[in-house]
Design a protein around this motif. Sequence first.
Motif, PDB file in Angstrom:
ATOM      1  N   ASN A   2      23.633 -20.671  15.260  1.00 24.80           N
ATOM      2  CA  ASN A   2      24.200 -20.628  14.183  1.00 24.80           C
ATOM      3  C   ASN A   2      23.587 -21.628  13.321  1.00 24.80           C
ATOM      4  OD1 ASN A   2      24.389 -23.723  13.809  1.00 24.80           O
ATOM      5  ND2 ASN A   2      25.013 -23.814  15.197  1.00 24.80           N
ATOM      6  N   PRO A   3      23.727 -21.540  11.039  1.00 26.01           N
ATOM      7  CA  PRO A   3      22.546 -20.815  10.672  1.00 26.01           C
ATOM      8  C   PRO A   3      21.665 -22.662  10.634  1.00 26.01           C
ATOM      9  CG  PRO A   3      24.557 -20.528  10.178  1.00 26.01           C
ATOM     10  CD  PRO A   3      24.562 -20.401  10.860  1.00 26.01           C
ATOM     11  N   SER A   4      22.412 -23.407  11.590  1.00 25.03           N
ATOM     12  CA  SER A   4      21.290 -25.321  11.442  1.00 25.03           C
ATOM     13  C   SER A   4      20.702 -25.049  12.058  1.00 25.03           C
ATOM     14  CB  SER A   4      22.676 -25.736  11.112  1.00 25.03           C
ATOM     15  OG  SER A   4      23.223 -25.638  12.190  1.00 25.03           O
ATOM     16  N   GLN A   5      20.900 -24.111  13.006  1.00 26.00           N
ATOM     17  CA  GLN A   5      19.463 -24.258  14.419  1.00 26.00           C
ATOM     18  C   GLN A   5      18.369 -22.405  13.926  1.00 26.00           C
ATOM     19  OE1 GLN A   5      22.148 -23.421  17.336  1.00 26.00           O
ATOM     20  NE2 GLN A   5      22.906 -24.584  18.036  1.00 26.00           N
ATOM     21  N   ASP A   6      18.362 -22.665  12.422  1.00 27.55           N
ATOM     22  CA  ASP A   6      17.196 -21.148  12.480  1.00 27.55           C
ATOM     23  C   ASP A   6      17.704 -20.952  10.633  1.00 27.55           C
ATOM     24  OD1 ASP A   6      18.945 -19.370  12.008  1.00 27.55           O
ATOM     25  OD2 ASP A   6      19.300 -18.185  13.186  1.00 27.55           O
ATOM     26  N   TYR A   7      16.816 -20.708  10.540  1.00 27.84           N
ATOM     27  CA  TYR A   7      15.984 -20.138   8.819  1.00 27.84           C
ATOM     28  C   TYR A   7      16.544 -18.709   8.396  1.00 27.84           C
ATOM     29  CZ  TYR A   7      13.749 -24.375   8.690  1.00 27.84           C
ATOM     30  OH  TYR A   7      13.577 -26.137   8.784  1.00 27.84           O
ATOM     31  N   ARG A   8      17.390 -18.000   9.297  1.00 28.10           N
ATOM     32  CA  ARG A   8      18.216 -16.981   8.389  1.00 28.10           C
ATOM     33  C   ARG A   8      18.715 -17.481   6.739  1.00 28.10           C
ATOM     34  NH1 ARG A   8      24.142 -17.008  12.621  1.00 28.10           N
ATOM     35  NH2 ARG A   8      21.786 -17.711  13.838  1.00 28.10           N
ATOM     36  N   ASN A   9      18.980 -18.088   6.129  1.00 31.84           N
ATOM     37  CA  ASN A   9      19.777 -18.516   5.167  1.00 31.84           C
ATOM     38  C   ASN A   9      18.712 -19.037   4.614  1.00 31.84           C
ATOM     39  OD1 ASN A   9      22.293 -18.096   5.642  1.00 31.84           O
ATOM     40  ND2 ASN A   9      22.698 -19.880   5.995  1.00 31.84           N
ATOM     41  N   GLU A  10      17.028 -18.680   5.019  1.00 25.70           N
ATOM     42  CA  GLU A  10      16.186 -19.927   3.746  1.00 25.70           C
ATOM     43  C   GLU A  10      15.410 -18.709   2.588  1.00 25.70           C
ATOM     44  OE1 GLU A  10      12.816 -23.012   3.228  1.00 25.70           O
ATOM     45  OE2 GLU A  10      15.050 -22.454   3.884  1.00 25.70           O
ATOM     46  N   PRO A  11      15.741 -17.806   2.858  1.00 25.04           N
ATOM     47  CA  PRO A  11      15.952 -16.322   1.569  1.00 25.04           C
ATOM     48  C   PRO A  11      17.162 -16.872   0.405  1.00 25.04           C
ATOM     49  CG  PRO A  11      15.656 -15.809   3.822  1.00 25.04           C
ATOM     50  CD  PRO A  11      16.372 -16.656   4.102  1.00 25.04           C
ATOM     51  N   ASN A  12      17.687 -17.670   1.039  1.00 22.26           N
ATOM     52  CA  ASN A  12      18.913 -17.881   0.070  1.00 22.26           C
ATOM     53  C   ASN A  12      18.693 -19.014  -0.940  1.00 22.26           C
ATOM     54  OD1 ASN A  12      19.752 -15.520   1.403  1.00 22.26           O
ATOM     55  ND2 ASN A  12      21.953 -16.843   1.608  1.00 22.26           N
ATOM     56  N   THR A  13      18.150 -19.607  -0.328  1.00 21.43           N
ATOM     57  CA  THR A  13      17.097 -21.408  -0.935  1.00 21.43           C
ATOM     58  C   THR A  13      16.551 -20.575  -2.462  1.00 21.43           C
ATOM     59  OG1 THR A  13      15.572 -22.208   0.060  1.00 21.43           O
ATOM     60  CG2 THR A  13      18.359 -22.344   0.706  1.00 21.43           C
ATOM     61  N   PHE A  14      16.017 -19.356  -2.479  1.00 21.49           N
ATOM     62  CA  PHE A  14      14.699 -18.946  -3.120  1.00 21.49           C
ATOM     63  C   PHE A  14      15.470 -17.865  -4.108  1.00 21.49           C
ATOM     64  CE2 PHE A  14      13.003 -21.037  -0.162  1.00 21.49           C
ATOM     65  CZ  PHE A  14      11.436 -21.770  -0.767  1.00 21.49           C
ATOM     66  N   GLY A  15      14.921 -17.727  -5.340  1.00 25.68           N
ATOM     67  CA  GLY A  15      15.651 -16.889  -6.249  1.00 25.68           C
ATOM     68  C   GLY A  15      15.735 -17.679  -7.531  1.00 25.68           C
ATOM     69  N   TRP A  16      16.172 -18.497  -7.560  1.00 23.22           N
ATOM     70  CA  TRP A  16      16.530 -19.499  -8.733  1.00 23.22           C
ATOM     71  C   TRP A  16      15.622 -20.333  -9.636  1.00 23.22           C
ATOM     72  CZ3 TRP A  16      21.874 -18.825  -7.602  1.00 23.22           C
ATOM     73  CH2 TRP A  16      21.911 -18.741  -6.261  1.00 23.22           C
ATOM     74  N   VAL A  17      16.637 -20.647 -10.703  1.00 24.16           N
ATOM     75  CA  VAL A  17      15.938 -21.658 -12.108  1.00 24.16           C
ATOM     76  C   VAL A  17      15.858 -23.048 -10.752  1.00 24.16           C
ATOM     77  CG1 VAL A  17      15.679 -22.123 -14.196  1.00 24.16           C
ATOM     78  CG2 VAL A  17      16.252 -20.054 -13.340  1.00 24.16           C
ATOM     79  N   VAL A  18      14.880 -23.652 -11.483  1.00 25.07           N
ATOM     80  CA  VAL A  18      14.215 -25.161 -11.233  1.00 25.07           C
ATOM     81  C   VAL A  18      13.637 -25.803 -11.840  1.00 25.07           C
ATOM     82  CG1 VAL A  18      13.035 -26.362  -9.503  1.00 25.07           C
ATOM     83  CG2 VAL A  18      12.732 -23.736  -8.335  1.00 25.07           C
ATOM     84  N   GLU A  19      14.910 -27.145 -12.023  1.00 28.57           N
ATOM     85  CA  GLU A  19      14.559 -27.962 -13.507  1.00 28.57           C
ATOM     86  C   GLU A  19      14.061 -28.952 -12.470  1.00 28.57           C
ATOM     87  OE1 GLU A  19      17.318 -30.166 -16.571  1.00 28.57           O
ATOM     88  OE2 GLU A  19      18.263 -29.262 -15.437  1.00 28.57           O
ATOM     89  N   ILE A  20      13.001 -29.604 -14.031  1.00 29.99           N
ATOM     90  CA  ILE A  20      12.251 -30.779 -13.890  1.00 29.99           C
ATOM     91  C   ILE A  20      11.583 -31.535 -14.831  1.00 29.99           C
ATOM     92  CG2 ILE A  20       9.484 -31.025 -12.769  1.00 29.99           C
ATOM     93  CD1 ILE A  20       9.262 -28.610 -11.644  1.00 29.99           C
TER      94      ILE A  20
END
Length: 682
Positions: free
Chosen positions: A332-350
Motif C-alpha cells: 500500500n502507499p504507506s510502504q513505498d513512494y508511489r505517491n511521492e511525485p504527487n507531493t511536488f508540482g505545487w506552490v510553496v509558501e515560506i
Amino acid sequence: MTKNINRSRPFEPNYEPDCNPSHNPSFSSIIGKRMQRRQVLKGSVALAITSMFASPILSAVRPRMASAQNSLLGFKAIPVSEADTIVVPEGYRAEVILPWGEPIAGDYPDYRLENTGAEQGMQVGMHHDGMHFFPIEGNSPYEGSSDEGFLVMNHEYIEPRYMHTSARGKALGVAEVPMIGENRRDSDEVLKEMNAHGVSIVHIRKQRNGSWAVVRDSRNRRVTGLTPMEISGPVRGTDFVKTRYSPDGTATRGTLNNCAHGVTPWNTYLAAEENWHGYFRNGDVDSQGNPNLPREHSRYGVSTNETRYGWELADNGNDEYIRFDASTKGNNPSQDYRNEPNTFGWVVEIDPFNPNHTPQKRTALGRFRHEGIVFHPAVEGQPIVCYSGDDARFEYIYKYVSAQPYFARTAGGHLLDNGTLYVAKFNEDGTGEWVALVFGQNGLTPQNGFNSQADVLVNTRSAADFVGATKMDRPEWGAVDPQTGDVYFTLTNNTRREADQTDAVNPRENNRWGQIVRWQEVGNNPTAKDFRWEMFVLAGPQDDSETLNGQSLTAENKFCNPDGLWIDADRRIWIQTDMSESVMNTGDFAQFGNNMMLAADPETGAIRRFLTGPVGQEITGVITTPDQRTMFINVQHPGATLDKEDFARGETNSRWPDGSASIYPRSATVVITKEDGGIIGS
C-alpha cells in the motif's frame, strides 16, 4: 511488476515529453478559425495583426495613460554581446554578490570545489532564479528600507560537473553526473546536489561604500530538497499524497526546480515548482511489460526509465534518496513512494522572517509545472487574485481567486487554501473567459473521471484538458501593471507548432522566437470571469517580429525567447531572455548574442536593451529596492554551453564572475546602480 533502470545515457534537461493528449484548440489556432494563414512576416500576416489590433483592444476598454514617447526609458540602448561579462548602459555599474557557494548560515563554510553535501546546506544554492528583496522592517514586501533587508531567491537546478571533484577530467555534459560504476551514485554528492536546490534566505545590508554584504543573522537559512514541508489545502490528508514518510498525507520533504516566484500581500515568499517531473521515475508495467502509470504521473511526464540526476541510485540507499523511485514496491502507499511525485508540482509558501516556520505546499493553487505566481495588488475587503503559467508546450494559464476577502490585519496563507482555480480560454475575437476547475462543475464529475476536488487539483492538467482550455506556447513569467491592472505573460517558444496551426496570434510555425501577450479583466475587476487580450510583442529578428506600434524590432531591441518578466512601480516592463544553451550563439540565434534584459514602455510599446550577460547563461530574476535605486538580477548557469570534450580537457568558455582565479563559472546575483544615484531605467 516494476522495470529496473540502467542509467546508460544522460538525462536531457531540455527534453519535454508530449504529455498533452487533448484536442483542445491551441492559442494559435483560435484566430485561424476566422483568419486564414497568409504569409510569414513581414507580409500579409503582419497586415492581419496590424488590422486586428490597429487600435489595441485594451485601449478600447480604458484610456491610455498620459505619457511622452519613451519617457520611461531614460537610458541609451546597448548592443548585443558575446562577451563573458555583464554589460550595462553608460552611467550604470554592476557588482556581483551571493555567488553559488557563498556561506550564509551555520558554520559559514567557505566555497571550494571540495565542499561536502552538509556544507552546501549552509551556502547559497546553485542556478539562481526568481527572487525578492524584503525590507528589513518586515511589514510590507514593497515598502520600507532600501538599504537593508532579506534577499530571498530560488535555485532552479544544478550543473553536476561543476560541483564535484570526481567530475574533473571526465567527458560530462550539462546534466550528466559522475557515477560509481554503471548504476550507483556517491551519496554525499547526491546530498550536495539536493542541498544546492531550493531557496536561499539571506540578510543583506548596504555598506558605506555603496556595496552590499551578507549580515550574519540566525534567520539566514536554506530551504532545500530535504526541508520538511506541510501539505495544506484540499489535497492534505488525501490518498493521493500518502507515503512511507507521511502515512497520513500531511507532509513531504523538500522543494525542487523552483523557477519564478511570487510575493504575497502579507509579506511571505512563494517558490514555484516547475520541472519537478524529471527527478522521478516510475517503472511500473502491466502484464505485457508496457508502462503502467497513473495519470497523475503520465500526464506530467514522469519518466518510466531514468531520472534527471539519478538521486534514487545513492549508494547508501537512504530513505531520502530512494523516494525518487515512485515504482510500486509495497502492499500500500504507506510502504513505498508511489505517491511521492504527487507531493511536488505545487506552490510553496515560506516566511522569510521566521526560521521556525514550516514551508507550506498550497494545493488549492493547482499542481502543474508552475513557472511562478503573480498577484493583483490586494484591495481591502476584496478577494486575493493571482495567476500562474504551466511552462510546457501546449499547456495552460491559470487564475486563482480566494474565497475569503483580504483584510490586511488578518491576511495570511489561509487565503491560498480556500478559493477557486480557473483556467483560461482565449477566443478568436480578442475576448477570453476563465473556466472554473471545481469538482462537480463544468463536467468535472465522477462520470468523467474526477472524484473529488483533491482529484481535480492533483490532476490539474487533466481537468484543464477536459474543460477545453486553450493550449499555449510555454507560458512562463507573468506581471501585473500596478496602475492599469493589465496582466502580461511571456510565451517563450513552441518549436512543435505545425504549419496548419499558425495564425495572427502565432504567425510562425516552428515558433523559435516567442511572444508576450497581455489582457485586462472585464470592468478591470480582477475577479471577473471574462477578459480582453492582445499581443504586446512578437519577438524575433528584425524581419520576423512585431511591436505594439506595428514596427519591427531593431538592432537596439531585437530579442527572442522572453522568459523573466517584472513591472516596476513606474510601470517599466523588464523583459529577460532565455535562449537555450543548445542554440545560443549558433545559427540564426547568433544575431542575439548572449541572453539579455530589456525594458519596455507599456503605452508606446518602445523597447530598449538594458543589459547583456556572460557566456552560456540565462538572465533571470529581477527586483529593486523600494526606492528603485538598487536593482538585483540573477545570472544562471554561466558556462553551460561548454561541450563535454572541452570539459574533459579542463577547458572552459566562462570564468564569470571570479575571473582567471576560478576553476569554474558560478551563478550569482548582480547589483545594478546608477552612477548618479537615480532610479533604475529612468
